[in-house]
Design an enzyme around this catalytic site. Structure first.
Site, PDB file in Angstrom:
ATOM      1  N   ALA A 154       0.847  -1.180   0.000  1.00 15.12           N
ATOM      2  CA  ALA A 154       0.000   0.000   0.000  1.00 15.12           C
ATOM      3  C   ALA A 154       0.886   1.235   0.000  1.00 15.12           C
ATOM      4  CB  ALA A 154      -0.888   0.019   1.247  1.00 15.12           C
ATOM      5  N   MET A 155       0.263   2.386  -0.193  1.00 16.37           N
ATOM      6  CA  MET A 155       1.036   3.626  -0.290  1.00 16.37           C
ATOM      7  C   MET A 155       0.310   4.769   0.395  1.00 16.37           C
ATOM      8  SD  MET A 155       3.733   5.127  -1.381  1.00 16.37           S
ATOM      9  CE  MET A 155       3.956   6.837  -0.935  1.00 16.37           C
ATOM     10  N   GLU A 156       1.096   5.519   1.180  1.00 15.11           N
ATOM     11  CA  GLU A 156       0.538   6.511   2.099  1.00 15.11           C
ATOM     12  C   GLU A 156       0.326   7.895   1.500  1.00 15.11           C
ATOM     13  OE1 GLU A 156       3.727   5.192   2.345  1.00 15.11           O
ATOM     14  OE2 GLU A 156       5.151   6.728   2.985  1.00 15.11           O
ATOM     15  N   ASN A 157       0.104   8.035   0.194  1.00 20.17           N
ATOM     16  CA  ASN A 157      -0.101   9.358  -0.419  1.00 20.17           C
ATOM     17  C   ASN A 157      -1.006  10.231   0.459  1.00 20.17           C
ATOM     18  OD1 ASN A 157       0.984   8.082  -2.907  1.00 20.17           O
ATOM     19  ND2 ASN A 157      -1.001   7.039  -2.830  1.00 20.17           N
ATOM     20  N   GLU A 188      -0.360   2.745   7.019  1.00 22.74           N
ATOM     21  CA  GLU A 188      -0.464   3.854   6.056  1.00 22.74           C
ATOM     22  C   GLU A 188      -1.075   5.084   6.720  1.00 22.74           C
ATOM     23  OE1 GLU A 188       1.312   3.249   3.621  1.00 22.74           O
ATOM     24  OE2 GLU A 188       1.297   1.059   3.758  1.00 22.74           O
ATOM     25  N   GLU A 247       9.896   4.672   7.808  1.00 24.46           N
ATOM     26  CA  GLU A 247       9.414   3.283   7.766  1.00 24.46           C
ATOM     27  C   GLU A 247       9.640   2.532   9.076  1.00 24.46           C
ATOM     28  OE1 GLU A 247       7.362   2.533   5.773  1.00 24.46           O
ATOM     29  OE2 GLU A 247       7.713   3.818   4.041  1.00 24.46           O
TER      30      GLU A 247
HETATM   31  N1  B3K Z   1       5.923   3.734   1.481  1.00 29.18           N
HETATM   32  C1  B3K Z   1       5.349   2.653   0.725  1.00 29.18           C
HETATM   33  C2  B3K Z   1       6.354   1.814   0.022  1.00 29.18           C
HETATM   34  C3  B3K Z   1       6.836   2.359  -1.271  1.00 29.18           C
HETATM   35  C4  B3K Z   1       7.693   1.345  -1.971  1.00 29.18           C
HETATM   36  C5  B3K Z   1       8.321   1.881  -3.190  1.00 29.18           C
HETATM   37  N2  B3K Z   1       9.037   0.869  -3.923  1.00 29.18           N
HETATM   38  C6  B3K Z   1       4.502   1.771   1.576  1.00 29.18           C
HETATM   39  C7  B3K Z   1       4.755   1.830   3.016  1.00 29.18           C
HETATM   40  O1  B3K Z   1       5.799   1.487   3.519  1.00 29.18           O
HETATM   41  O2  B3K Z   1       3.882   2.252   3.720  1.00 29.18           O
HETATM   42 ZN    ZN Z   2       5.549   2.502   5.320  1.00 24.88          ZN
END
Ligand code: B3K
Ligand code: ZN
Length: 888
Positions: free
Chosen positions: A264-267, A300, A322
């Site tokens: 998943a991605m935290e945009n 996220e 992270e």
């Molecule tokens: N920050 C993203 C991971 C992005 C990975 C790019 N290759 C998800 C996370 O750690 O929440």
């Molecule tokens: Zn993360």
């Protein structure tokens, strides 16, 4: 696309950006083949940059159409894959038009299509695949985004922040304008244009502010969104309660997409999730799926503060966000478990996390990709989203909490936000805030030794030997730490190791002690437990008023991510297994007892499971005071990968065989217990994925699994019946796994039935594929057969991983073969995947990380396959980096 010759980026070469972009106005004319992106930015030269400082804009697989500086065409140079502008004024407006092709974007980085809709993924370096930009996290800007698309195909148009306008254009297209009030780095940019439906919920934060939470999915999946929404609501409340951090946006959205490179991605305000971590209902998801969703949704969401409000100065600082956010999501899951099942449930979560760390991160730290939590160099940053940066990074944060206490840690977090909100900072900045908010702590006193956790790779080994002096009633612990060399790092300095310990009598009673005088020792009064703080290569601590010769229980709760050699024998471990008040060390004792039996067998000796060992496990199953989830953990054997890490040279099929043999002995010898548990743990009422229900199912299904392993046709028949009529996916899938794992005659029919039942459920089919790819005795030909299934595709990362990665990384007993057929298959699949999606391919490439530990003839066959793969030109820099390191 980036191939072979990409440069090595080095941490010490960091230089701050020459220009800031205060605001950007982005317009998208969305079209699958050719999307037009228009951007207008306000730039200003930073005070530290010289008047001649060029502006470097990154760009990848995009085409520039026009470029204006202050409304006039401007000369630019092609440079470093992007463009460079020289002789710029101090402040100016830059306008760009470029195109990109989402339909051709199989990397799933940048703007791409999934199921006929538009999605983005920008972390780490995807934004440069959308438009020209200084693609680095320390350039933070306010974004306004205008999306234009055909409303018949893309009725939902989303981006970060607040929706400020929505209208129909004269040409029939729809237009939506979004504005994000918070400056952010471009890696947090997101857009979605798709046909979606949403579950909505309004929540109020402590200050009375109302927020709209939304989970967007495809039509037909709405009945699988309740758990994700509930998790989001819980996460929002938890972050307020535990850290005083409230949601800062009016609107918080989660969108599920089935083609996604990671979890998943935290945009900012618009999280994009792999469907695997959103969609769940009792019919399609297992207890484990429900648990993962809770933790990923939490993760996220928590990034909104740790990652988004305060972000990383450069990608070497990745663990700043992270490691800290994994720590936060682990604490969230532990607190929720404890609320449902008490302290033992909290311990279950802790053990699960440590088990994952040791299965994934310890091998990484011992192999060719070993790197510090804050790496020093990389070729492809996407290769550094690793268990070291994430899980070891979280352990480093956890040690800070251990050293300053829970209150002190919350104080340190407040200090961190007071100092750095709205900034892009470093791991050192976090440590400084934490230490300076707790000036009297061991963390502050010995900050330098602690900081080595960020700088040094490798898992420290801690040797502990105790001697009891009956005349003095004292117990002296001699402790030695060494950290083995890792690539590029020879000699290492001692690290700061918090060592939580207790003492037990041989009868299992708690033995008190007084730790006065020991540097870093806890209270001066006699206590059940102390925290020692080590920072020397060798040191001794004497514990006083110890009334009897004790059994030491060291590294309680896994208080530091080290390998402990405590020199204890079976007698002591059996005492700890039966009586240690620290659940982690009870579990650890069971693991060590199992290892003591498995290791000789994995090295070729005959497997022996003695009566004393079996009796101890029987006692665990009899102990009704124990949580079933904890009993299940105590009975679970160490994984094949973990066993392999304990051996100097490995023969994976032999390890598999030894472990299977011991499972079979546990199945046969404790058969009456398993049958009793099966009866006694029968469900009480309908399915709910709560802690208690999942715990009962987990232990009961372990019983079924082992009963099937005995080969008993009656139990296998029962399992088959459950595949047919279970009322939830956990029971149905576990029954299917029991049949496949025991190679039951009924397994093929059960698999067929299962596939027919879930033909329209991609996430369930992934499980079906993965179960077969991980089955004992799987051949390469059978894997190829699975790949010929019309439902298989390399283009969907979940599906590709469910077969190929599961076989190559999750089925060592079958993948490693004397004839090297598994390795040849791996090389072929890495190449095929690399041509489509380098990030996913590079992950798969890591299946061979530990090849140097393989015994003959595996190592020779592995090396040959790797060298052959490495000889191919045109591999991505992602894969090249992994292969070069593995072969170095
Ligand atoms: N920050 C993203 C991971 C992005 C990975 C790019 N290759 C998800 C996370 O750690 O929440
Ligand atoms: Zn993360």
């Amino acid at each position: 696309m980036r191939t072979d010759q990409a440069p090595v980026i080095s941490r010490l070469a960091y230089a701050p950006p020459a220009y800031s972009i205060e605001h950007v106005h982005l317009e998208f004319d969305l079209d699958p083949e050719r999307t037009r992106v228009k951007s207008r930015m306000q730039l200003r030269r930073n005070p530290w940059a010289g008047a001649d400082a060029p502006l470097q804009l990154d760009g990848e697989d995009i085409t520039l159409q026009s470029l204006l500086v202050d409304s006039r065409p401007y000369v630019y140079a092609q440079a470093g894959g992007g463009i460079r502008l020289d002789k710029l004024p101090e402040s100016f407006t830059l306008e760009l038009v470029n195109t990109c092709s989402p339909a051709a974007n199989t990397h799933l980085s940048g703007l791409y299509m999934s199921g006929g809709a538009f999605f983005t993924q920008c972390e780490a370096e995807g934004f440069r695949r959308i438009t020209f930009w200084p693609d680095r996290p320390d350039v933070m800007s306010r974004f306004t985004v205008v999306l234009r698309a055909d409303p018949a195909r893309y009725p939902v148009l989303l981006s970060n922040g607040n929706l400020i306008e929505q209208r129909r254009l004269d040409d029939g297209r729809a237009q939506a304008t979004w504005e994000d009030p918070f400056p952010k780095p471009c890696y947090l940019f997101a857009l979605v244009a798709a046909r979606l439906v949403s579950r909505q919920q309004r929540v109020r934060s402590r200050d009375g502010r109302e927020h709209l939470l939304e989970v967007f999915v495809r039509e037909g999946d709405l009945d699988k969104t309740e758990h994700a929404m509930q998790s989001l609501v819980l996460a929002q409340a938890w972050d307020e309660q535990r850290f005083g951090l409230s949601l800062d946006l009016d609107r918080f959205m989660i969108v599920a997409v089935s083609d996604f490179n990671m979890g998943a991605m935290e945009n900012k305000g618009l999280n994009i999730f792999n469907t695997k971590y959103v969609l769940a209902n009792p019919a399609t998801a297992t207890d484990t799926d429900f648990q993962y969703i809770e933790s990923v949704v939490g993760h996220e969401y928590f990034h909104n503060w740790t990652g988004n409000r305060i972000t990383c100065r450069d990608w070497f600082q990745l663990s700043l966000k992270e490691g800290l956010t994994v720590f936060r999501d682990q604490e969230f899951s532990q607190d929720l478990a404890a609320a449902a099942g008490g302290e033992s449930a909290r311990a279950v979560r802790r053990i699960e996390d440590v088990r994952a760390l040791r299965a994934m991160q310890f091998p990484e730290d011992a192999g060719p990709m070993a790197h510090p939590v804050r790496p020093d160099s990389y070729v492809a940053i996407d290769n550094f989203y690793t268990p070291t940066v994430y899980e070891k990074g979280a352990e480093v944060v956890r040690m800070m909490q251990t050293l300053v206490g829970r209150e002190g840690f919350a104080r340190g977090m407040r200090e961190y936000f007071a100092r750095h909100d709205g900034q892009a900072v470093t791991c050192d900045d976090f440590l400084a805030a934490m230490a300076e908010a707790n000036p009297d702590s061991e963390l502050a006193r010995r900050r330098e030794a602690f900081a080595r956790w960020y700088a040094q790779a490798g898992t420290p080994r801690l040797r502990a030997r105790g001697t009891y002096d009956p005349a003095q009633r004292s117990y002296t612990l001699r402790l030695q730490q060494i950290c083995p060399p890792t690539p590029g790092q020879g000699d290492k300095q001692p690290q700061l190791i918090p060592l939580r310990l207790g003492l037990l009598g041989r009868d299992g009673s708690r033995v008190r002690m007084r730790a006065e005088g020991a540097p870093g020792a806890g209270p001066a009064e006699a206590a059940d437990e102390v925290l020692l703080v080590l920072d020397q290569a060798e040191q001794s601590f004497t514990l006083h008023e110890v009334e009897q010769e004790p059994v030491p229980s060291l590294l309680r709760g896994f208080s530091a991510p080290v390998v402990l050699d405590d020199g204890l024998g079976d007698d002591e471990r059996l005492v700890l297994l039966a009586h240690d008040p620290d659940p982690f060390n009870r579990w650890e004792s069971a693991q060590r007892l199992a290892l003591a039996r498995l290791l000789p067998a994995a090295a070729g000796e005959e497997l022996r499971a003695d009566a004393r060992y079996l009796q101890a496990l029987r006692a665990v199953l009899h102990d009704t005071s124990l949580d079933p989830a904890f009993q299940e953990l105590l009975l679970g054997l160490p994984g094949e990968g973990y066993i392999a890490e304990q051996l100097p040279l490995i023969d994976p099929p032999r390890i598999h065989h030894a472990r299977q043999q011991l499972r079979r002995i546990l199945a046969d010898e404790l058969r009456d217990e398993w049958e009793r548990l099966w009866r006694e743990l029968a469900p009480q009422g309908g399915y709910s994925p709560d802690f208690a229900g999942a715990a009962r199912r987990g232990l009961r299904n372990l019983a079924l699994n082992l009963l099937c392993l005995t080969g008993d046709a009656q139990w296998q028949g029962r399992a088959y019946q459950r595949v047919k009529d279970a009322d939830n996916m956990t029971d149905r899938f576990d029954a299917l796994a029991a049949l496949v794992g025991s190679r039951a005659e009924l397994a093929p029919a059960a698999l067929e039935r299962f596939a027919a039942m879930f033909a329209g459920e991609p996430l369930v089919l992934d499980k079906w594929f993965a179960l077969q790819a991980s089955a004992p005795g799987m051949t390469v030909e059978q894997v190829r057969e699975l790949m010929r299934n019309p439902q298989f595709t390399l283009r969907n990362p979940n599906r590709a991983r469910s077969v190929i990665s599961t076989f190559c990384q999750g089925n060592p007993g079958s993948f490693h073969r004397a004839d090297g057929a598994g390795y040849a298959f791996w090389a072929e699949q890495v190449r095929a995947m690399d041509a489509i999606n380098p990030q996913v391919a590079a992950r798969l490439a890591r299946a061979m990380d530990r090849w140097r530990k393989l015994a003959a003839p595996y190592a020779q066959a592995a090396e040959a396959a790797m060298r052959e793969l490495a000889a191919h030109e045109g591999l991505s820099s992602d894969c090249r980096e992994i292969l070069d390191k593995a072969l170095a």
